[in-house]
Design a protein around this motif. Structure first.
Motif: not given
Length: 278
Positions: A37-66
């Motif tokens: 599932t695409t949720n599985d893909i999202d979870r795997l990516a989150s795990e990888c970012m945690a291992q890298q010490g990076s964070i997601s730029a999209t999580l809770n991203y909110q441009p005006p009007g969104y």
């Protein structure tokens, strides 16, 4: 908002962020097959970012009007053009999916996306993904000091249309650095010799969205405030790299060990640092 030109320290920070963003896609690639599932893909990516010490730029991203974006990456399946939100629907044989990842490392953003073919896909789907990849590189090849943003868009548009596809106009590439979306806007269509002149230190994304049918788009049926689909329900594909304008040409910052091969038509003027990791 004006264009920001990165100094040596900024460029090095962007190299690190770009490589990490590409390595997230490397990490998830073996898992992307029928049934995931695409949720599985999202979870795997989150795990990888945690291992890298990076964070997601999209999580809770909110441009005006969104509304705030709720996931760590975007997954756009089949006729979804962009900004598809991961969910629990399994991917099936014959699907195509774009996975778009942006990470933040030490304040710098690395942004890239790839297309994935799920199992055995149709010849038409394979061709769309292939031509879209080559369209992106047609644009990248035009990057050098003194060139214009219109040169990039024109190269992408003419190549895609020559192959029978259409270019989405409503979304574009963008400057990137400490900010997720900076100036300039990088259109994937246009006239050569127009728009901003490229100068060393500029960093921006090139990310054409190419449709198998007409270029028209609309909001997705999910009504989630993000997902965009083709109006005629035709397949859509997208690839994305983050690119630096160097003193003599360009450097692709989002290359890593698992990046797809660079097309044979691309002159090998990419810096050794980038080629070695590709």
């Amino acid at each position: 908002m004006s264009i920001t030109y990165k100094d040596a320290a900024g460029i090095e920070g962007m190299r690190v962020a770009g490589r990490l963003a590409s390595e997230v896609l490397d990490y998830i690639t073996p898992f992307i097959k029928p049934g995931i599932t695409t949720n599985d893909i999202d979870r795997l990516a989150s795990e990888c970012m945690a291992q890298q010490g990076s964070i997601s730029a999209t999580l809770n991203y909110q441009p005006p009007g969104y509304v705030p974006y709720p996931k760590s990456l975007c997954t756009s399946v089949n006729h979804q053009v962009c900004h598809g939100i991961p969910n629990d629907k399994p991917l099936k044989k014959g699907d195509i999916v774009n996975v778009d990842v942006t990470v933040i490392k030490d304040g710098w953003h690395g942004d890239n996306s790839r297309m994935y073919l799920i199992g055995d896909c149709s010849i038409a789907a394979k061709r769309l993904c292939h031509i879209t990849y080559e369209s992106m590189w047609q644009g990248i090849m035009r990057v050098k000091p003194g060139a214009r943003l219109g040169d990039i868009g024109h190269a992408i548009q003419t190549f895609a249309e020559k192959n029978g596809f259409s270019v989405v106009r409503e979304f574009c590439g963008h400057g990137i650095g400490k900010g997720f979306h900076e100036e300039p806007q990088v259109l994937h269509y246009g006239r050569p010799g127009t728009l901003e002149e490229l100068q060393p230190g500029m960093i921006f994304t090139i990310e054409p969205m190419i449709n198998a049918g007409k270029r028209d788009i609309k909001d997705g049926p999910e009504k989630d405030g993000w997902s965009i689909v083709t109006r005629d329900h035709s397949l859509s594909a997208q690839w994305e790299h983050t690119v630096l304008v160097t003193e003599t040409g360009y450097e692709v910052l989002t290359l890593s060990a698992g990046s797809p091969p660079i097309p044979a038509f691309v002159p090998q003027n990419i810096p050794a640092q980038a080629v070695a990791s590709a």
